[in-house]
Design a protein around this motif. Structure first.
Motif, short mmCIF file in Angstrom:
data_model
loop_
_atom_site.label_atom_id
_atom_site.label_comp_id
_atom_site.label_asym_id
_atom_site.label_seq_id
_atom_site.Cartn_x
_atom_site.Cartn_y
_atom_site.Cartn_z
N TYR A 105 44.21 32.30 -93.87
CA TYR A 105 44.96 33.75 -94.67
C TYR A 105 44.08 34.02 -95.52
N THR A 106 43.97 35.17 -95.96
CA THR A 106 43.38 35.66 -97.29
C THR A 106 44.00 37.11 -97.67
N HIS A 107 43.98 37.44 -98.90
CA HIS A 107 44.23 38.81 -99.24
C HIS A 107 42.96 39.29 -99.90
N ASN A 108 41.85 38.46 -99.95
CA ASN A 108 40.72 39.12 -100.38
C ASN A 108 39.96 40.02 -99.55
N ASP A 109 39.22 40.95 -100.15
CA ASP A 109 38.57 41.87 -99.53
C ASP A 109 37.36 41.53 -98.41
#
Length: 322
Positions: free
Chosen positions: A27-31
């Protein structure tokens, strides 16, 4: 009337494309564009394939909180430090002491290897200079300036209910001003906000496209639009801005722990940090320079306080603004 933007396709899925035998789910919140480069680096330098799901910070945390203890990911690469502290407190994280991180200062990593901070970023204002000139608006220099009636309807701000960038902004104001004054400020600022966006990067894009004069966002989102040739400039308000350590971790009892450990190792290498430095203003590896050549006016941001008070702050925000 205030508009609330719902980002279409806020969940971004990038499937494994490498040739290795190991696969890690992340999972990531990066663009999205940034993560494509990072995943390519992992798959080139290791034998690990990556299945990636991108969400905003708040979406990701809600998903993790609802799935735990059976989180449908092996690891997180890109998340707010305050969430790492909460996850650590709740026993969600696996300890792993990576040798590639030995030269990274202790302030950027957990002593038991439960999380690793690889870069840090800060709030800033994206200013569309063409709109300022066309509408005869002053260039804001401070957070206080944004309350001026001349900016009515000209500001776009991400929603703290979905955006970690926005929560950093709100919690930073509280640390700068004190909570009571910060809530008063936010209620007054609301009069000038034209839209609340779901994504922390979206205000930079909307300001760049000329839909708003001012976007409250984060540094690299602005630099990216500047590099693309949009008529935007970055302003760091004179009161200072909050910053957040972006972290990576392995979930407790992750199915593919060995593959996840290889990714953690890669992030901490010179190669991994140098790749990150191509799209981040500051990284934590000594001797690796990020994209900026100036010292931003950062406050002494207390991520522990933010983690401990996040739920209470969010409940109050929903009462006032939802």
């Amino acid at each position: 009337m205030k508009k609330w933007i719902v980002a279409v396709g806020s969940l971004f899925v990038l499937s494994a494309c490498g040739g290795g035998d190991d696969t890690v789910t992340m999972y990531t919140h990066n663009d999205e564009e940034e993560m494509q480069e990072f995943v390519a680096g992992v798959e080139e330098e290791t034998d690990v394939n990556v299945d990636l799901l991108r969400m905003s910070s708040e979406e990701a945390w809600s998903r993790i909180d609802s799935e735990y203890p059976d989180v449908n990911a092996d690891m997180m690469w890109g998340m707010l430090h305050s969430f790492a502290l909460v996850a650590e407190e709740e026993g969600m994280l696996e300890s792993y002491e990576s040798e590639t991180w030995e030269d990274v200062p202790d302030e950027f990593k957990d002593p038991d290897g439960q999380w690793y901070g690889w870069s840090y970023w800060f709030n800033a204002l994206a200013i569309n200079e063409e709109i300022l000139e066309e509408e005869g608006l002053d260039k804001p220099e401070s957070w206080e300036d944004l309350l001026d009636p001349q900016y009515e309807g000209e500001i776009v701000l991400p929603d703290p209910g979905t955006s970690g960038t926005a929560f950093l902004f709100v919690s930073s104001l509280m640390q700068i001003m004190g909570e009571e004054e910060a809530w008063d400020y936010l209620e007054e600022l609301d009069e000038n906000v034209g839209q609340y966006s779901q994504s922390g990067s979206q205000p930079a894009q909307l300001a760049a496209q000329g839909e708003y004069a001012i976007g409250i966002t984060w540094d690299q989102a602005i630099f990216d639009r500047m590099d693309e040739g949009y008529p935007v400039d970055i302003v760091i308000p004179e009161e200072g801005v909050g910053y957040d350590l972006d972290v990576a971790w392995i979930f407790k009892d992750a199915e593919n722990q060995e593959a996840a450990k290889k990714v953690i190792d890669y992030i901490g290498t010179d190669e991994g940090m140098e790749l990150a430095a191509e799209s981040r203003s500051m990284v934590t590896k000594p001797g690796v320079e990020g994209t900026i050549d100036f010292e931003p006016n950062l406050i002494d941001y207390d991520a522990v306080w933010a983690a401990e008070n996040r739920e209470r702050i969010m409940q109050e925000w929903q009462k006032k603004f939802d």
